[in-house]
Design a protein around this motif. Structure first.
Motif, PDB file in Angstrom:
ATOM      1  N   PRO A 369      26.836  25.422   5.246  1.00  0.00           N
ATOM      2  CA  PRO A 369      26.381  26.775   5.580  1.00  0.00           C
ATOM      3  C   PRO A 369      24.971  26.751   6.153  1.00  0.00           C
ATOM      4  CG  PRO A 369      26.373  26.437   3.202  1.00  0.00           C
ATOM      5  CD  PRO A 369      27.067  25.253   3.800  1.00  0.00           C
ATOM      6  N   GLY A 370      24.742  27.636   7.109  1.00  0.00           N
ATOM      7  CA  GLY A 370      23.426  27.682   7.727  1.00  0.00           C
ATOM      8  C   GLY A 370      23.387  28.751   8.793  1.00  0.00           C
ATOM      9  N   ALA A 371      22.365  28.685   9.651  1.00  0.00           N
ATOM     10  CA  ALA A 371      22.202  29.712  10.665  1.00  0.00           C
ATOM     11  C   ALA A 371      21.502  29.149  11.892  1.00  0.00           C
ATOM     12  CB  ALA A 371      21.410  30.896  10.108  1.00  0.00           C
ATOM     13  N   PHE A 372      21.850  29.731  13.031  1.00  0.00           N
ATOM     14  CA  PHE A 372      21.300  29.369  14.334  1.00  0.00           C
ATOM     15  C   PHE A 372      20.740  30.637  14.951  1.00  0.00           C
ATOM     16  CE2 PHE A 372      21.681  28.866  18.919  1.00  0.00           C
ATOM     17  CZ  PHE A 372      21.313  27.546  19.150  1.00  0.00           C
ATOM     18  N   ALA A 373      19.458  30.627  15.313  1.00  0.00           N
ATOM     19  CA  ALA A 373      18.808  31.838  15.807  1.00  0.00           C
ATOM     20  C   ALA A 373      18.112  31.577  17.135  1.00  0.00           C
ATOM     21  CB  ALA A 373      17.804  32.355  14.781  1.00  0.00           C
ATOM     22  N   PHE A 374      17.892  32.652  17.883  1.00  0.00           N
ATOM     23  CA  PHE A 374      17.179  32.595  19.157  1.00  0.00           C
ATOM     24  C   PHE A 374      15.764  33.135  18.944  1.00  0.00           C
ATOM     25  CE2 PHE A 374      21.683  33.216  20.157  1.00  0.00           C
ATOM     26  CZ  PHE A 374      21.911  32.110  20.960  1.00  0.00           C
ATOM     27  N   ILE A 375      14.777  32.343  19.339  1.00  0.00           N
ATOM     28  CA  ILE A 375      13.386  32.756  19.198  1.00  0.00           C
ATOM     29  C   ILE A 375      12.810  32.995  20.583  1.00  0.00           C
ATOM     30  CG2 ILE A 375      12.535  30.359  19.092  1.00  0.00           C
ATOM     31  CD1 ILE A 375      10.436  31.448  17.016  1.00  0.00           C
ATOM     32  N   GLY A 376      12.155  34.142  20.739  1.00  0.00           N
ATOM     33  CA  GLY A 376      11.695  34.559  22.047  1.00  0.00           C
ATOM     34  C   GLY A 376      10.606  33.669  22.614  1.00  0.00           C
ATOM     35  N   CYS A 377      10.745  33.358  23.912  1.00  0.00           N
ATOM     36  CA  CYS A 377       9.717  32.564  24.602  1.00  0.00           C
ATOM     37  C   CYS A 377       9.332  33.207  25.927  1.00  0.00           C
ATOM     38  CB  CYS A 377      10.195  31.133  24.825  1.00  0.00           C
ATOM     39  SG  CYS A 377      11.553  30.973  26.001  1.00  0.00           S
ATOM     40  N   GLY A 378       9.849  34.407  26.211  1.00  0.00           N
ATOM     41  CA  GLY A 378       9.577  35.067  27.479  1.00  0.00           C
ATOM     42  C   GLY A 378       8.280  35.852  27.459  1.00  0.00           C
ATOM     43  N   ASN A 379       7.690  36.018  28.648  1.00  0.00           N
ATOM     44  CA  ASN A 379       6.473  36.809  28.772  1.00  0.00           C
ATOM     45  C   ASN A 379       6.429  37.361  30.193  1.00  0.00           C
ATOM     46  OD1 ASN A 379       3.807  37.767  29.141  1.00  0.00           O
ATOM     47  ND2 ASN A 379       3.060  36.423  27.523  1.00  0.00           N
ATOM     48  N   ALA A 380       6.899  38.579  30.361  1.00  0.00           N
ATOM     49  CA  ALA A 380       7.022  39.167  31.701  1.00  0.00           C
ATOM     50  C   ALA A 380       5.668  39.294  32.394  1.00  0.00           C
ATOM     51  CB  ALA A 380       7.694  40.536  31.599  1.00  0.00           C
ATOM     52  N   GLU A 381       4.623  39.589  31.634  1.00  0.00           N
ATOM     53  CA  GLU A 381       3.301  39.755  32.244  1.00  0.00           C
ATOM     54  C   GLU A 381       2.804  38.459  32.878  1.00  0.00           C
ATOM     55  OE1 GLU A 381       0.623  41.293  29.367  1.00  0.00           O
ATOM     56  OE2 GLU A 381       1.612  43.266  29.256  1.00  0.00           O
ATOM     57  N   ARG A 382       3.255  37.327  32.345  1.00  0.00           N
ATOM     58  CA  ARG A 382       2.849  36.034  32.888  1.00  0.00           C
ATOM     59  C   ARG A 382       3.913  35.441  33.806  1.00  0.00           C
ATOM     60  NH1 ARG A 382       1.443  32.262  28.083  1.00  0.00           N
ATOM     61  NH2 ARG A 382       1.150  30.865  29.863  1.00  0.00           N
ATOM     62  N   GLY A 383       4.957  36.186  34.085  1.00  0.00           N
ATOM     63  CA  GLY A 383       6.009  35.707  34.971  1.00  0.00           C
ATOM     64  C   GLY A 383       6.940  34.711  34.332  1.00  0.00           C
ATOM     65  N   ILE A 384       6.950  34.629  33.005  1.00  0.00           N
ATOM     66  CA  ILE A 384       7.821  33.686  32.296  1.00  0.00           C
ATOM     67  C   ILE A 384       9.114  34.430  31.967  1.00  0.00           C
ATOM     68  CG2 ILE A 384       8.060  32.151  30.306  1.00  0.00           C
ATOM     69  CD1 ILE A 384       5.003  31.990  30.221  1.00  0.00           C
TER      70      ILE A 384
END
Length: 415
Positions: A369-384
């Protein structure tokens, strides 16, 4: 930098001190990530990456096992045994391999390996887990239980086993070498540019689909266009197969279940006026339940064999079967709890729709048992903002400390 406590506080981890310690690693984690980004490696060919990972783990006093994997032996594990008493065995996993993508970012740490790029953030995953490992090692006297750090090759694809010929990803290779024995819980993070840096999203059940890859080959008999009756056309068999399989997906799969199949390549023929003797199709299909994966697999086999027989030719099918990433309910709540303490109550949340992309962490979750998550890495102000697997993909590097802190809390915090 805050140093670990001792004495009477040993049985209760000072999580705030751990968070401060991890924050002090920011420059080091950025340097690690950029070094890995500059030197991407494909699939199982991760000698440089795995060597650096092993050296760093050893320098922090973590028990290291190199060359992990029953078939390829390219993974690394680190085992940290807490000295504050007994507790669960928690596995934290990162992937190390890159993609065959030519990078278009003009940055100082641009890939130095032409045609290869960390376009899926595995350099970030590795740096985050190393940050968690260094922090937990510094506080091992406050840690109860055991933490296993897994650094896996070949998440992005599979290679044929030198032992039995199966197509295996790095997760399956390491699992078959026993890395899950005695493990109570397992967790992984994946960077996601569609989520803003400082946020985390997790699906309550199905995080990602089972992504299966297939190759179908037809063999007929070559012949001249003036005498088609003397030949068996491999192109016609391939064309018929595409039509039949589209029918399978439309009519043979429960319409209430999400499933998709698409062809990627078709190769056939040698000359404009020669009936093709060989044809080859490749593609992928994605679904969430094992029964649907099995139904599609059997349908591919059945249609290929029937079409080859009808035309008087032969067929073969090669398949790398995927498995869905299925989160455990309690583990999802632990992940959300850890992320909210790191990022803020409103910054970690449940996602409504699962992804039809694939990830071989599903093989871990199939056994533990466990979990898989998405962690944000986007930054629209920097064009990422560029998506995963694109040549201009990049991350806001603030995610490195954020991810490390979430992993530390998952390993150290006790309910």
């Amino acid at each position: 930098m805050t140093h670990p406590q001792s004495g009477a506080d040993r049985l209760k981890p000072d999580l705030e001190a751990m968070m401060k310690y991890a924050g002090g690693l920011e420059a080091e984690l950025i340097a690690i990530r950029r070094d890995l980004h500059s030197h991407p490696e494909l699939l199982y060919d991760v000698a440089r990456t795995s060597g650096k990972v092993a050296e760093l783990l050893e320098s922090w006093g973590i028990e290291v096992r190199r060359n992990v994997g029953r078939h390829f032996g390219r993974g690394v594990t680190g085992t940290l045994r807490g000295t504050a008493g007994s507790g669960p065995v928690i596995l934290l996993r990162a992937d190390m391999d890159a993609l065959p993508v030519a990078e278009l970012n003009e940055v100082d740490y641009k890939s130095r390996n032409p045609g290869v790029m960390h376009a899926c953030g595995h350099d970030a995953h590795t740096a985050m887990l190393l940050g968690a490992a260094q922090t937990l090692a510094a506080f091992r006297h406050q840690l109860s239980g055991t933490v296993i750090f897994v650094f896996q090759p070949a998440e992005e694809g599979a290679s044929r086993s030198p032992l039995d010929g199966r197509l295996l990803s790095g997760g399956r290779d390491m699992i078959e070498d026993g890395i899950l024995e005695g493990v109570d819980q397992c967790y992984a993070l994946h960077v996601m540019p569609e989520l803003a840096v400082g946020t985390l999203g997790i699906h309550p059940r199905y995080a990602m689909a089972a992504s299966s890859h297939f190759t179908v080959k037809f063999r007929g008999t070559a012949g001249h266009h003036s005498a088609p009756h003397e030949a068996v056309d491999a192109i016609q068999m391939a064309a018929r197969f595409v039509t039949e399989v589209n029918g399978l997906m439309a009519n043979g799969i429960n319409p209430s279940e999400a499933a998709v199949l698409a062809f990627g390549t078709l190769r056939a023929g040698t000359a404009i006026n020669v009936i093709a003797e060989h044809s080859e199709l490749t593609g992928t299909f994605r679904a969430f339940t094992k029964s649907t994966v099995s139904r599609i697999t059997e349908g591919l086999k059945r249609h290929a064999a029937a079409i080859a027989s009808a035309y008087g030719g032969s067929s073969s099918l090669e398949l790398r079967e995927g498995i869905a990433v299925v989160n455990d309910g309690l583990a999802v709540q632990r992940m959300l709890g850890a992320a909210r303490k790191v990022l803020g109550d409103e910054q970690a949340y449940l996602l409504e729709q699962p992804s039809l992309a694939g990830e071989d962490f599903g093989w871990y979750l199939d056994q533990v048992p466990g979990a898989f998550a998405f962690i944000g890495c986007g930054n629209a102000e920097r064009g990422i903002t560029h998506a995963l697997h694109q040549p201009r993909f990049n991350i806001d590097e603030a995610v490195l400390v954020q991810g490390a802190r979430v992993l530390v809390r998952l390993a150290a915090e006790r309910d």
